[in-house]
Design a protein around this motif. Structure first.
Motif, PDB file in Angstrom:
ATOM      1  N   SER A  88       0.834  -1.205   0.000  1.00 31.41           N
ATOM      2  CA  SER A  88       0.000   0.000   0.000  1.00 31.41           C
ATOM      3  C   SER A  88       0.866   1.252   0.000  1.00 31.41           C
ATOM      4  O   SER A  88       0.549   2.246  -0.669  1.00 31.41           O
ATOM      5  N   ILE A  92       1.001   4.722  -2.837  1.00 31.55           N
ATOM      6  CA  ILE A  92       0.507   6.039  -2.432  1.00 31.55           C
ATOM      7  C   ILE A  92       1.494   7.107  -2.896  1.00 31.55           C
ATOM      8  O   ILE A  92       2.712   6.976  -2.689  1.00 31.55           O
ATOM      9  N   PRO A  93       1.032   8.161  -3.568  1.00 28.32           N
ATOM     10  CA  PRO A  93       1.946   9.230  -3.984  1.00 28.32           C
ATOM     11  C   PRO A  93       2.649   9.857  -2.790  1.00 28.32           C
ATOM     12  O   PRO A  93       2.078   9.961  -1.702  1.00 28.32           O
ATOM     13  N   SER A  94       3.886  10.267  -2.998  1.00 29.58           N
ATOM     14  CA  SER A  94       4.690  10.823  -1.899  1.00 29.58           C
ATOM     15  C   SER A  94       4.007  12.021  -1.248  1.00 29.58           C
ATOM     16  O   SER A  94       4.034  12.180  -0.025  1.00 29.58           O
ATOM     17  N   ALA A  95       3.364  12.859  -2.060  1.00 34.74           N
ATOM     18  CA  ALA A  95       2.693  14.042  -1.515  1.00 34.74           C
ATOM     19  C   ALA A  95       1.527  13.649  -0.605  1.00 34.74           C
ATOM     20  O   ALA A  95       1.288  14.292   0.419  1.00 34.74           O
ATOM     21  N   HIS A  96       0.828  12.576  -0.992  1.00 36.16           N
ATOM     22  CA  HIS A  96      -0.289  12.119  -0.166  1.00 36.16           C
ATOM     23  C   HIS A  96       0.208  11.529   1.153  1.00 36.16           C
ATOM     24  O   HIS A  96      -0.404  11.749   2.207  1.00 36.16           O
ATOM     25  N   PHE A  97       1.309  10.767   1.080  1.00 34.94           N
ATOM     26  CA  PHE A  97       1.861  10.211   2.319  1.00 34.94           C
ATOM     27  C   PHE A  97       2.366  11.318   3.227  1.00 34.94           C
ATOM     28  O   PHE A  97       2.184  11.267   4.452  1.00 34.94           O
ATOM     29  N   GLU A  98       2.974  12.347   2.629  1.00 33.78           N
ATOM     30  CA  GLU A  98       3.449  13.482   3.430  1.00 33.78           C
ATOM     31  C   GLU A  98       2.292  14.150   4.155  1.00 33.78           C
ATOM     32  O   GLU A  98       2.424  14.582   5.303  1.00 33.78           O
ATOM     33  N   ALA A  99       1.129  14.234   3.489  1.00 33.08           N
ATOM     34  CA  ALA A  99      -0.053  14.831   4.125  1.00 33.08           C
ATOM     35  C   ALA A  99      -0.595  13.949   5.243  1.00 33.08           C
ATOM     36  O   ALA A  99      -1.243  14.444   6.175  1.00 33.08           O
ATOM     37  N   LEU A 100      -0.313  12.641   5.170  1.00 32.85           N
ATOM     38  CA  LEU A 100      -0.781  11.710   6.201  1.00 32.85           C
ATOM     39  C   LEU A 100       0.109  11.709   7.442  1.00 32.85           C
ATOM     40  O   LEU A 100      -0.336  11.301   8.521  1.00 32.85           O
ATOM     41  N   THR A 252       2.808  21.057   7.409  1.00 35.06           N
ATOM     42  CA  THR A 252       2.069  20.415   6.313  1.00 35.06           C
ATOM     43  C   THR A 252       0.845  21.220   5.907  1.00 35.06           C
ATOM     44  O   THR A 252       0.530  21.332   4.717  1.00 35.06           O
ATOM     45  N   TYR A 253       0.152  21.763   6.927  1.00 33.29           N
ATOM     46  CA  TYR A 253      -1.119  22.445   6.622  1.00 33.29           C
ATOM     47  C   TYR A 253      -1.051  23.946   6.858  1.00 33.29           C
ATOM     48  O   TYR A 253      -1.971  24.664   6.536  1.00 33.29           O
TER      49      TYR A 253
END
Length: 253
Positions: A88, A92-100, A252-253
């Motif tokens: 999994s 997952i794209p690196s940007a999406h994992f970074e957001a997680l 991140t946010y």
């Protein structure tokens, strides 16, 4: 300098893991700090933690031998869950994992802070008779699979989740629980590492620096642990993990 930083982060993590747990709250951010992409840092952190799991599980050989009838189930579903979790992570794209990452850190931090209370509450809530029901056994196997999936995807906090699972399923011997915790962690990590190696996700030099520090830190902790109050160590880890979680949310946010 990066290698030195990673070595000392591993050294501190090894001491923390031996006394109170939570070493990944140090090593994972350190791997990010030296510039590794988030997915690579996560895979490398899993690699660097594995040796401690394996050596620790070996130290509980006698306790694990007493429950050998349960071990094939542990091996099978830890392997399957760890493999699916690692796969999994690959997709997952690196940007999406970074957001997680902030949410994963928040989850792991919450488990570290509340884990013992949750374990006691679960143990009080579920009766011994319920634990002996056939459907509950199937549920416990499915939960093991889900826990292994989490560990293959993100290693931090895995040991705390496993201890909660073992309490839920009726284990009470602390040595057997520690042995199983380390065995499940080792199997999940080794399975994930094979997949990460295939995809080229592990930064070997960084992982080796952290692993060497972790092993030495664990050895040092074995010599000095009786002179250190685990409560103070735990408070320090909680403060550090909360601070890092806030930082990751902010950045991140």
């Amino acid at each position: 300098m990066e290698w030195v930083l990673l070595f000392f982060s591993g050294l501190l993590a090894g001491v923390l893991n031996s006394i109170a747990g939570g070493g990944s709250f140090i090593t994972f951010p350190a791997l990010l700090f030296v510039g590794l992409p988030p997915v690579v840092a996560n895979a490398t952190n899993t690699f660097s933690s594995c040796a401690g799991y394996v050596s620790g599980a070996a130290g509980f050989y006698q306790e694990l031998k007493e429950i050998r009838h349960f071990l094939p189930t542990v091996v099978l579903f830890s392997t399957l869950g760890g493999a699916l979790g690692a796969i999994s992570l690959l997709f997952i794209p690196s940007a999406h994992f970074e957001a997680l990452i902030p949410w994963l850190m928040l989850f792991a931090t919450s488990l570290f802070i509340l884990g013992e209370r949750v374990n006691r509450a679960l143990n009080d809530l579920i009766s011994r008779r319920l634990k002996e029901e056939p459907w509950f056994r199937y549920l416990s196997v499915f939960l093991l699979f889900l826990i292994a999936l989490y560990g293959g995807f993100f290693n931090a906090g895995l040991g705390i989740v496993i201890l909660g699972y073992l309490v839920l399923t009726g284990f009470s011997d602390v040595h057997q629980m520690n042995g199983l915790k380390l065995l499940i962690s080792a199997i999940v990590s080794m399975t994930a590492i094979v997949i990460f190696i295939y995809d080229g996700l592990i930064d070997w030099s960084s992982g080796a620096a952290v692993m060497l520090g972790t092993l030495i830190g664990g050895f040092i902790a074995a010599r000095i642990s009786r002179r250190i109050d685990a409560t103070y160590v735990r408070v320090g880890i909680i403060i550090t993990s909360i601070s890092l979680t806030v930082y990751f949310f902010y950045s991140t946010y």
